[in-house]
Structure formats: C-alpha cells, structure tokens
Design an enzyme around this catalytic site. Structure first.
Site, PDB file in Angstrom:
ATOM      1  N   GLN A 129      58.304  41.194  44.921  1.00 57.19           N
ATOM      2  CA  GLN A 129      57.252  40.262  45.353  1.00 57.19           C
ATOM      3  C   GLN A 129      57.595  38.882  44.797  1.00 57.19           C
ATOM      4  O   GLN A 129      57.505  38.656  43.593  1.00 57.19           O
ATOM      5  CB  GLN A 129      55.909  40.742  44.796  1.00 57.19           C
ATOM      6  N   GLY A 130      57.968  37.951  45.668  1.00 55.95           N
ATOM      7  CA  GLY A 130      58.362  36.608  45.229  1.00 55.95           C
ATOM      8  C   GLY A 130      57.227  35.623  45.383  1.00 55.95           C
ATOM      9  O   GLY A 130      57.235  34.801  46.312  1.00 55.95           O
ATOM     10  N   SER A 132      55.143  34.261  42.121  1.00 53.20           N
ATOM     11  CA  SER A 132      55.037  33.362  40.956  1.00 53.20           C
ATOM     12  C   SER A 132      56.290  32.506  40.781  1.00 53.20           C
ATOM     13  O   SER A 132      57.410  32.947  41.057  1.00 53.20           O
ATOM     14  CB  SER A 132      54.838  34.175  39.680  1.00 53.20           C
ATOM     15  N   GLU A 247      47.168  44.631  45.937  1.00 58.75           N
ATOM     16  CA  GLU A 247      47.742  44.738  44.591  1.00 58.75           C
ATOM     17  C   GLU A 247      46.667  45.078  43.564  1.00 58.75           C
ATOM     18  O   GLU A 247      46.900  45.803  42.609  1.00 58.75           O
ATOM     19  CB  GLU A 247      48.413  43.409  44.219  1.00 58.75           C
ATOM     20  N   GLU A 360      41.258  35.703  33.215  1.00 57.04           N
ATOM     21  CA  GLU A 360      40.469  34.479  33.458  1.00 57.04           C
ATOM     22  C   GLU A 360      40.272  34.273  34.961  1.00 57.04           C
ATOM     23  O   GLU A 360      39.179  33.909  35.407  1.00 57.04           O
ATOM     24  CB  GLU A 360      41.166  33.246  32.847  1.00 57.04           C
TER      25      GLU A 360
HETATM   26  C1  FAD Z   1      54.587  42.494  33.748  1.00 54.75           C
HETATM   27  C2  FAD Z   1      54.454  41.413  34.781  1.00 54.75           C
HETATM   28  C3  FAD Z   1      54.961  41.620  36.054  1.00 54.75           C
HETATM   29  C4  FAD Z   1      54.850  40.613  37.015  1.00 54.75           C
HETATM   30  N1  FAD Z   1      55.418  40.832  38.259  1.00 54.75           N
HETATM   31  C5  FAD Z   1      55.373  39.841  39.174  1.00 54.75           C
HETATM   32  C6  FAD Z   1      56.012  40.011  40.439  1.00 54.75           C
HETATM   33  O1  FAD Z   1      56.629  41.051  40.728  1.00 54.75           O
HETATM   34  N2  FAD Z   1      55.973  39.006  41.324  1.00 54.75           N
HETATM   35  C7  FAD Z   1      55.312  37.834  41.060  1.00 54.75           C
HETATM   36  O2  FAD Z   1      55.288  36.967  41.931  1.00 54.75           O
HETATM   37  N3  FAD Z   1      54.703  37.632  39.873  1.00 54.75           N
HETATM   38  C8  FAD Z   1      54.719  38.605  38.923  1.00 54.75           C
HETATM   39  N4  FAD Z   1      54.117  38.404  37.703  1.00 54.75           N
HETATM   40  C9  FAD Z   1      53.531  37.092  37.399  1.00 54.75           C
HETATM   41  C10 FAD Z   1      52.018  37.064  37.326  1.00 54.75           C
HETATM   42  O3  FAD Z   1      51.443  37.187  38.587  1.00 54.75           O
HETATM   43  C11 FAD Z   1      51.660  35.722  36.660  1.00 54.75           C
HETATM   44  O4  FAD Z   1      52.169  35.757  35.338  1.00 54.75           O
HETATM   45  C12 FAD Z   1      50.172  35.475  36.645  1.00 54.75           C
HETATM   46  O5  FAD Z   1      49.702  35.235  37.927  1.00 54.75           O
HETATM   47  C13 FAD Z   1      49.814  34.265  35.747  1.00 54.75           C
HETATM   48  O6  FAD Z   1      50.556  33.146  36.109  1.00 54.75           O
HETATM   49  P1  FAD Z   1      51.365  32.306  35.007  1.00 54.75           P
HETATM   50  O7  FAD Z   1      52.187  33.251  34.214  1.00 54.75           O
HETATM   51  O8  FAD Z   1      52.048  31.200  35.716  1.00 54.75           O
HETATM   52  O9  FAD Z   1      50.250  31.717  34.026  1.00 54.75           O
HETATM   53  P2  FAD Z   1      49.338  30.443  34.303  1.00 54.75           P
HETATM   54  O10 FAD Z   1      48.816  30.508  35.674  1.00 54.75           O
HETATM   55  O11 FAD Z   1      50.088  29.225  33.895  1.00 54.75           O
HETATM   56  O12 FAD Z   1      48.140  30.701  33.291  1.00 54.75           O
HETATM   57  C14 FAD Z   1      48.255  30.394  31.887  1.00 54.75           C
HETATM   58  C15 FAD Z   1      46.875  30.647  31.270  1.00 54.75           C
HETATM   59  O13 FAD Z   1      45.907  29.759  31.869  1.00 54.75           O
HETATM   60  C16 FAD Z   1      44.843  30.501  32.416  1.00 54.75           C
HETATM   61  N5  FAD Z   1      44.387  29.863  33.662  1.00 54.75           N
HETATM   62  C17 FAD Z   1      45.170  29.401  34.677  1.00 54.75           C
HETATM   63  N6  FAD Z   1      44.394  28.917  35.675  1.00 54.75           N
HETATM   64  C18 FAD Z   1      43.115  29.095  35.295  1.00 54.75           C
HETATM   65  C19 FAD Z   1      41.858  28.818  35.895  1.00 54.75           C
HETATM   66  N7  FAD Z   1      41.771  28.260  37.116  1.00 54.75           N
HETATM   67  N8  FAD Z   1      40.741  29.148  35.214  1.00 54.75           N
HETATM   68  C20 FAD Z   1      40.783  29.730  33.976  1.00 54.75           C
HETATM   69  N9  FAD Z   1      41.962  29.993  33.346  1.00 54.75           N
HETATM   70  C21 FAD Z   1      43.106  29.703  33.991  1.00 54.75           C
HETATM   71  C22 FAD Z   1      45.426  31.875  32.733  1.00 54.75           C
HETATM   72  O14 FAD Z   1      44.410  32.853  32.785  1.00 54.75           O
HETATM   73  C23 FAD Z   1      46.368  32.072  31.552  1.00 54.75           C
HETATM   74  O15 FAD Z   1      45.664  32.533  30.431  1.00 54.75           O
HETATM   75  C24 FAD Z   1      54.207  39.383  36.712  1.00 54.75           C
HETATM   76  C25 FAD Z   1      53.683  39.183  35.426  1.00 54.75           C
HETATM   77  C26 FAD Z   1      53.805  40.168  34.465  1.00 54.75           C
HETATM   78  C27 FAD Z   1      53.238  39.901  33.096  1.00 54.75           C
END
Ligand code: FAD
Length: 375
Positions: A129-130, A132, A247, A360
């Site tokens: 899944q591409g 993030s 998902e 969150e």
């Molecule tokens: C084990 C694992 C597997 C994963 N697999 C995939 C995958 O296969 N494909 C894929 O595309 N992604 C994948 N992900 C990514 C995952 O979807 C993202 O990590 C997640 O959506 C959070 O995005 P971020 O890491 O950019 O954090 P950010 O979005 O930068 O968030 C950082 C912090 O800010 C908070 N925050 C952000 N926006 C808000 C808001 N509007 N209100 C309140 N708080 C907020 C968040 O809750 C978090 O605590 C995976 C992640 C993990 C940990």
C-alpha cells in the site's frame, strides 16, 4: 451492549474452519515462528495464502461473482479470530485481499477485476500500500509523489515510506498526485503499479521490535499504464477512502483480541495471587471484553458505511491503546522467565496506535462523526 448471537450457519462455519486450521497450520510455524529466518518465514506465509485459497478460506466476505466466498464480515472476522487462536501464519497476500480487492470491486473496471482479483485471492501476487510519505501520513491529501502524464500512461516519481511488504510485493496500490494545479482532494489518483520494473529502489526500515517488514521506496519515473488507473484521474481521494474503510475493519482487531486475551491469561498467572493488583486486572479484563463487544457491534453494521466507519474508529482506539496498557503492565510485573515475551509484546504494540490511522486521527473522527463536535 449486545454480543452477536451465533446463528446455526455461523456456528457450523466456525466448527469446520476451526478444524481445518487445527489440521493445517504448519507445525514448524507454530513451534518456531519467532526464530525463523526472514526467507523461510516469507516462504511459509506465501504457501499459507495458497492453502487458504485451495481450502476456500480466501476472500470470505468478497462476492462470489468476483471469486470470493460470498459470505459476510461475520465469517471473515470469525476466521481471523480462529486463525489467531490456531497460531496460523499471517498471510503475505493480506494487503491484496483486505485492501486492494474491495477497492477494485468498488471502483475498478471489469478488465481490472479480471486481471487482478484471481492472483490476489489465489495468493499468487503480493501487494503493498503506497500511501504514506515522509511529509504526509495523517494528512494523506498532502502527498507529493507525482504521476506525470506520458504516452500510454503515467511516469511516477517520488518517495513512499513505511510501505509494508514492499520488498516482497508484485504490485502497489499507489496514491499519487496527478494535477498540481487542482484543488486539494481533487488532485490525486490511485494506480495499480507494477513493482517489478526499473526505477524502484527499496530500502528496508528496521522496526523497534526487530523485524524489517516495511521500507522506504523511491520511484524514479516508473511507468504505470492508463488501464492501471482506478476510477478516473482526480478520483484518488474517493478511492483511498474505500481502502481505508476496509483497513480499519474488524479483521485485525479480531486477531489482536485473541493476542490480548492470551496476554491477560499471562498477567493473571503472574499477578493473580496479589490482592493489590486485583482491581487493575479486573479493569483490563473488562476492557478486553469491551473490545470483543465492539468487534461484534462493527460486524452488525456491515453495509451501513457511515456507521461502520464510526464503530471501527472507536474499535481501533479501544484495542490499540488497551494492548499497549496490557503490555506495559506485563513489563512492569514480568517474572524472569516471561521477560522476553513481554519485552517483545511491548515493543510490538507501540506501532498499533500509529498504523491504519493514529489514535489522534481516530479521535478526530469520533469527535466529529460520533459526538458531532465542530472541527
Ligand atoms: C507498522 C506500520 C506499518 C505501516 N504500513 C504502512 C503501509 O503499508 N503503507 C502506508 O502507506 N503507510 C503505512 N504506515 C504508515 C502509517 O499509516 C502512518 O505512520 C500514519 O498514518 C501516521 O502518519 P505519520 O507517520 O506521517 O505521522 P504524522 O501524520 O506526521 O503524525 C505525527 C503525530 O501528529 C499527530 N497528528 C497528525 N495530524 C493530526 C491531527 N490532524 N490532529 C491531531 N493529531 C494529529 C499524529 O496522531 C501523530 O501523533 C505504517 C505505519 C506503521 C507504524
């Protein structure tokens, strides 16, 4: 709160699925899954996907005209729970089955379904899944990976991160920006991108618990054909919402519930004699029951999209945060022989309040859509 009453059909299903799992889960996986080399683990998981298909347990809730079993989410969730109890491998085709397949059924063309659904269900093609990117996770609409129109298709350039199973995948369900000028949410498109072609560079990322199942992926003018675009150009946001709804469904929660129950048994074993910990154990036990109830609730809402999203957002917060509390408690009171177990579980549980939408973000959904609070 109501617990779903098993019908005669669901009881029969559970009995035969439970027996099949008992007879077929590979012994080697049951006994050594924590210590297998990466390659062997991948081979077992791939083979497991094929066994599931042959036995009729792949695509349980997908309509039969698309190669699924034509059952409901209740059976899908029941199977997930039974598989976790039987310590079955976590199939590698899971992203294809749970994310790509329903997305194609909702938005794909007949030709796309005919090409992609059979190998997904048969476990012959693995998907990632591409979505993030380094600069866009929660704020998915802010992605910058670009799909530029070229003759016969698009050239995709950019970076994706945390891409689970990228290194083993044949295809990627890829969200990219097709129109830099268009409004937010209208400038994205969803593609079925072939991962086995030049221009793709995959760098594994080590997780805190030791595995390397996800990766950072660079795309440098990677070709994706016109007929590998799902729905229309600019429809990517709508398509992504379908993917995310699937998902966050109850399938993973059901297997995590089994894991939490097993961890609760261990806590009971470690702390059950200590009256000062009785209240804590009782509280955790009740909250574990609550997860089970919320899974049943979500299942009854299948078909009512808005209500299902609300119920699964609550479910995601409940199970992920509870599991973290259980593992923290395990670490605090671990007896020497269980330290390794709790250490692993604690580290493993850290990520579950992040993936599939952080706690969150789920709380934002709950506050707006359940409580009706302003944004
Ligand atoms: C084990 C694992 C597997 C994963 N697999 C995939 C995958 O296969 N494909 C894929 O595309 N992604 C994948 N992900 C990514 C995952 O979807 C993202 O990590 C997640 O959506 C959070 O995005 P971020 O890491 O950019 O954090 P950010 O979005 O930068 O968030 C950082 C912090 O800010 C908070 N925050 C952000 N926006 C808000 C808001 N509007 N209100 C309140 N708080 C907020 C968040 O809750 C978090 O605590 C995976 C992640 C993990 C940990």
């Amino acid at each position: 709160m109501t617990q779903q009453v098993p019908t005669e059909h669901s009881a029969q299903f559970a009995e035969s699925a439970g027996q099949w799992l008992q007879d077929n889960v590979p012994q080697r996986w049951r006994e050594h899954r924590g210590t297998l080399a990466e390659e062997e683990s991948i081979d077992i998981r791939r083979e497991w996907d094929r066994q599931l298909y042959k036995a009729g347990y792949s695509g349980l809730s997908l309509p039969s005209e698309f190669g699924g079993q034509g059952l409901g989410l209740a059976e899908e969730v029941a199977f997930s729970e039974l598989a976790a109890r039987a310590q079955a491998p976590d199939g590698l085709a899971r992203i294809g089955r749970i994310l790509t397949a329903p997305t194609l059924i909702a938005h794909g063309t007949e030709a796309q379904r005919a090409r992609f659904l059979p190998p997904i269900l048969q476990g012959l093609e693995t998907w990632c899944q591409g979505f993030s990117e380094p600069g866009a996770g929660s704020d998915l609409a802010g992605i910058s990976c670009r799909a530029e129109k070229v003759d016969g298709g698009y050239a995709v350039t950019g970076r994706k991160i945390w891409t689970s199973f990228a290194a083993y995948s044949d295809r990627c369900l890829m969200l990219a920006r097709t129109d830099p000028e268009a409004r937010r949410h209208k400038n994205l498109s969803m593609f079925l991108l072939d991962m086995k072609q030049p221009g793709i560079d995959i760098t594994p990322i080590r997780q805190i618990s030791g595995g390397t199942h996800f990766a950072e992926v660079h795309f440098d003018r990677v070709f994706v054909a016109d007929d590998e675009l799902i729905a229309g150009e600019g429809d990517g946001w709508k398509v992504a919402m379908t993917t995310l709804m699937n998902e966050r469904g109850g399938v993973e929660a059901a297997s995590r519930y089994v894991e939490m129950r097993a961890d609760m048994d261990l806590l009971q074993h470690m702390c059950g004699d200590n009256p000062r910990r009785a209240d804590l154990l009782e509280d955790l036990d009740r909250r574990t029951d609550l997860v089970r109830w919320q899974i049943s609730k979500a299942v009854t809402l299948e078909g009512d999209e808005a209500a299902f999203v609300r119920a699964t957002s609550i479910l995601k917060v409940l199970w992920s945060e509870l599991w973290q509390t259980i593992t923290e408690t395990g670490v605090r009171y671990a007896t020497p022989e269980l330290r390794d177990h709790w250490r692993f579980q604690y580290l493993e549980s850290r990520s579950c309040s992040i993936y599939s939408g952080t706690s969150e973000i789920q709380r934002n959904i709950i506050s707006e859509r359940v409580l009706g609070l302003p944004r």
